[in-house]
Design an enzyme around this catalytic site. Structure first.
Site, PDB file in Angstrom:
ATOM      1  N   LYS A 254       0.668  -1.119  -0.094  1.00 50.66           N
ATOM      2  CA  LYS A 254       0.097  -0.099  -0.036  1.00 50.66           C
ATOM      3  C   LYS A 254       0.762   1.405   0.059  1.00 50.66           C
ATOM      4  CE  LYS A 254      -4.166  -0.554   1.688  1.00 50.66           C
ATOM      5  NZ  LYS A 254      -5.145  -0.792   2.725  1.00 50.66           N
TER       6      LYS A 254
ATOM      7  N   GLU B 103      -1.298  -1.571  -4.370  1.00 50.96           N
ATOM      8  CA  GLU B 103      -2.230  -0.331  -4.571  1.00 50.96           C
ATOM      9  C   GLU B 103      -1.471   0.597  -5.503  1.00 50.96           C
ATOM     10  OE1 GLU B 103      -4.890   1.808  -1.223  1.00 50.96           O
ATOM     11  OE2 GLU B 103      -2.860   2.377  -0.955  1.00 50.96           O
TER      12      GLU B 103
END
Length: 290
Positions: A157, A203
């Site tokens: 992320k 992500e």
């Protein structure tokens, strides 16, 4: 979880209202009845509650997990001592109501996706301690489980990239390098010792990041808070550069926006709402013959 629930209600003592008012020898029959339509989930919990509460009740389930039912449907019939029924009533309804609610909401998401190729996934936004139960309820509703926990898959992320780069957002090139480094780690002796191979997901929040990341061939790219137009462009980029990579739309997914998101061609849609925003289904315990 059942033991904790019983401890909250009884604290090692008894249901004094019931002891004071209901004769010990009184036998009773009651049904768990749905006040609204839904999808069954968690009925196996009834046997665990009966066992842990050390009560002598016989439970007859009239429906299997994953099946739909109408309002006023009898889900379970319970027979035994009236005192025992009253003592476990709230614990039983709390467990079932929560799981039925998640399965039913998930079913609405699944129905909204009918005719598309997208699949609905849950997230880690679950009640602490309840994750396995809540994710099971998602499956009963026809949804698909995302990773069970941090141990179960790699999901890179923006915060991971920020800690690598020292910036609030990782630069696109750094994101691609992170995927390659994870692949190397998974092939190392430590990675090889894991109980199962891990999927690698990353992500991104821009088409620039996506273009670079696709060159590293992650298994999945999570498209964070992208508009439908951006999602459509992302799918086109993926199809051109790395058609084997799955794309997952995430961020602010609601039942009302689901169809539009699915129409962009993404493979996966993840929604924390399946668990963190599901309300308990309205069910009650109705006495038979009283």
């Amino acid at each position: 979880l059942v033991r904790l629930a019983l401890e909250e209600d009884l604290a090692g003592q008894q249901d004094w209202t019931t002891v004071a008012l209901v004769p010990a020898e009184r036998e009773a029959t009651a049904s768990v009845v749905a006040r609204e339509a839904g999808i069954a989930a968690g009925l196996a919990a009834v046997a665990t509650i009966i066992s842990e509460a050390k009560v002598r009740l016989v439970a007859d389930c009239h429906i299997a997990d994953g099946q739909q039912f109408a309002a006023q449907a009898k889900l379970i019939t319970l027979k035994g001592k009236a005192r025992d029924l009253l003592t476990v009533e709230r614990t039983l309804l709390n467990f079932l109501g929560r799981m039925l609610g998640i399965a039913t909401l998930t079913g609405r998401f699944v129905a909204e996706l009918e005719g598309s190729s997208a699949r609905i996934y849950d997230t880690r936004k679950t009640t602490p301690g309840w994750r396995r139960l809540e994710k099971y309820a998602v499956r009963c509703g026809g949804g698909t489980n995302h990773r069970q926990g941090l141990y179960d898959a790699v999901l890179i992320k923006d915060n991971h990239l920020a800690q690598r780069s020292g910036k609030s957002r990782g630069i696109p090139a750094d994101a691609a390098v992170a995927v390659l480094e994870v692949r190397q780690f998974l092939q190392s002796p430590q990675g090889a010792a894991m109980s199962k191979p891990l999927l690698v997901e990353i992500e991104v929040d821009s088409l620039e990041q996506l273009t670079v990341v696709l060159s590293a061939s992650p298994d999945i790219v999570l498209l964070d808070n992208m508009s439908p137009d951006m999602l459509l462009s992302a799918v086109q980029l993926r199809d051109q550069l790395a058609p084997q990579v799955e794309l997952e739309a995430s961020g602010g997914v609601r039942l009302e926006t689901l169809r539009e998101i699915a129409s962009t061609g993404v493979d996966r849609i993840s929604a924390g709402a399946l668990t963190h925003s599901a309300r308990s289904l309205d069910i009650g315990l109705d006495w038979v013959g009283v």
